[in-house]
Design an enzyme around this catalytic site. Structure first.
Site, PDB file in Angstrom:
ATOM      1  N   SER A  85       0.842  -1.194   0.000  1.00 51.21           N
ATOM      2  CA  SER A  85       0.000   0.000   0.000  1.00 51.21           C
ATOM      3  C   SER A  85       0.879   1.247   0.000  1.00 51.21           C
ATOM      4  O   SER A  85       1.741   1.395  -0.856  1.00 51.21           O
ATOM      5  CB  SER A  85      -0.958  -0.034   1.185  1.00 51.21           C
ATOM      6  OG  SER A  85      -1.966   0.939   1.047  1.00 51.21           O
ATOM      7  N   ASP A 237      -9.511  -3.829  -5.990  1.00 45.73           N
ATOM      8  CA  ASP A 237      -8.644  -2.834  -5.364  1.00 45.73           C
ATOM      9  C   ASP A 237      -8.596  -1.589  -6.242  1.00 45.73           C
ATOM     10  O   ASP A 237      -8.270  -1.660  -7.428  1.00 45.73           O
ATOM     11  CB  ASP A 237      -7.233  -3.424  -5.197  1.00 45.73           C
ATOM     12  CG  ASP A 237      -6.252  -2.456  -4.541  1.00 45.73           C
ATOM     13  OD1 ASP A 237      -6.683  -1.396  -4.056  1.00 45.73           O
ATOM     14  OD2 ASP A 237      -5.051  -2.780  -4.527  1.00 45.73           O
ATOM     15  N   HIS A 267      -7.640  -5.045  -1.302  1.00 44.86           N
ATOM     16  CA  HIS A 267      -6.549  -4.213  -0.799  1.00 44.86           C
ATOM     17  C   HIS A 267      -6.356  -4.423   0.705  1.00 44.86           C
ATOM     18  O   HIS A 267      -7.309  -4.460   1.470  1.00 44.86           O
ATOM     19  CB  HIS A 267      -6.849  -2.739  -1.064  1.00 44.86           C
ATOM     20  CG  HIS A 267      -5.705  -1.838  -0.755  1.00 44.86           C
ATOM     21  ND1 HIS A 267      -4.721  -1.549  -1.673  1.00 44.86           N
ATOM     22  CD2 HIS A 267      -5.358  -1.181   0.381  1.00 44.86           C
ATOM     23  CE1 HIS A 267      -3.835  -0.749  -1.123  1.00 44.86           C
ATOM     24  NE2 HIS A 267      -4.188  -0.515   0.125  1.00 44.86           N
TER      25      HIS A 267
END
Length: 297
Positions: A85, A237, A267
């Site tokens: 991320s 995502d 995600h």
């Protein structure tokens, strides 16, 4: 015996304070016999861009000193940097920065990016639209978080929500993030590329055009020197297409790429691998990543 070094910038917050990532680091160290370093970097909005990046670069450069590697019996030929991320942003940027520093060039032997955030120019990619309401990561929430990393001025957030935040002088950079060139056909679907509206925001934020915030803005000549790279993407995502563009660009310049796409992935799944929230797909991602490390580092 010689050991591998895995440098991990973490996920949003400080990795050593998130139990799931402490588990991942410990598990990786045990499985591979590796030295794993988690970086507790400063967070926005108290510490805006580029504070987190500066912390990561400082730590990585410290550990790459010959005397430090020797102290922990780390093999300098087996060093990987990884992040997921926003940690993927930091890992990608640190690797780019060190490859352009003659004192540290080629010291990072591999990088692993898990569903990374990679660009802030165009936030109307197909995956941004398809998964604007999640799961896990919401478009509006992401825009607010990144905006606060740049400035506490809410004007930027409001402009970014309309995809009208970039200045006119950024036009030449959109060739690096134009999804109509780089996305595989299956992800374009029925989406039609439209250029973002530039020059609508009166305020000036230099970070918006900085490749340290958006690693996708690095030129091809900068990218071609990057080490072997592992990238994991998730179908569900909003950041999926950012990573797919990076994969295309890296392959185009000859970087060795391994890409795992998780069709049922979401995600942040790797942070949900223990009670009270347990996702089997997170374990699947972890195992794929560790298997790649075991084979390639």
């Amino acid at each position: 015996m010689d050991k591998r070094l895995r440098l991990y910038p973490g996920y949003v917050g400080a990795v050593i304070k998130i139990s799931a990532y402490d588990d991942l680091n410990r598990g990786t160290a045990k499985k591979l016999g590796a030295v794993v370093v988690g970086i507790d970097y400063r967070l926005a909005p108290q510490y805006p861009f580029p504070a987190a990046l500066e912390d990561c670069i400082l730590v990585v450069k410290f550990f790459l000193q010959d005397k430090v590697l020797a102290k922990y019996r780390v093999d300098p030929a087996r060093i990987c940097i990884m992040g997921d991320s926003s940690g993927g942003t930091l890992a990608a940027t640190v690797t780019q920065q060190l490859q352009n520093d003659h004192n540290f060039k080629d010291r990072i032997k591999a990088q692993a990016l898990m569903y990374p955030f990679l660009q802030w120019l165009d936030i109307s990619l197909p995956s941004h639209k398809e998964y604007k309401d999640g799961p896990i990561l919401f478009r509006e929430m992401t825009i607010k978080l990144v905006s606060r990393y740049v400035t506490e001025d809410k004007v930027l957030t409001q402009a970014a929500l309309r995809n009208e935040h970039m200045p006119t002088e950024s036009r030449h950079l959109f060739k690096f993030v134009n999804w109509s060139y780089f996305l595989p056909e299956k992800y374009k679907k029925n989406h039609v590329y439209t250029e973002p509206i530039l020059g609508k925001l009166n305020a000036s934020y230099p970070a918006l055009m900085d490749s340290r915030l958006s690693p996708l803005l690095a030129s091809d000549s900068q990218l071609q020197n990057l080490p072997p790279t592992y990238i994991l993407t998730c179908e569900h995502d909003a950041l999926r297409d950012d990573a797919l563009i990076y994969i295309s660009r890296l392959r185009n310049v000859g970087v060795q790429i391994t890409h795992d796409h998780i069709e049922n992935g979401v995600h942040g799944a790797m942070s949900f691998t223990r009670a009270p929230v347990f996702l089997h797909v997170g374990l699947k991602m972890r195992d794929k990543y560790i298997a790649w490390l075991e084979e390639n580092l």
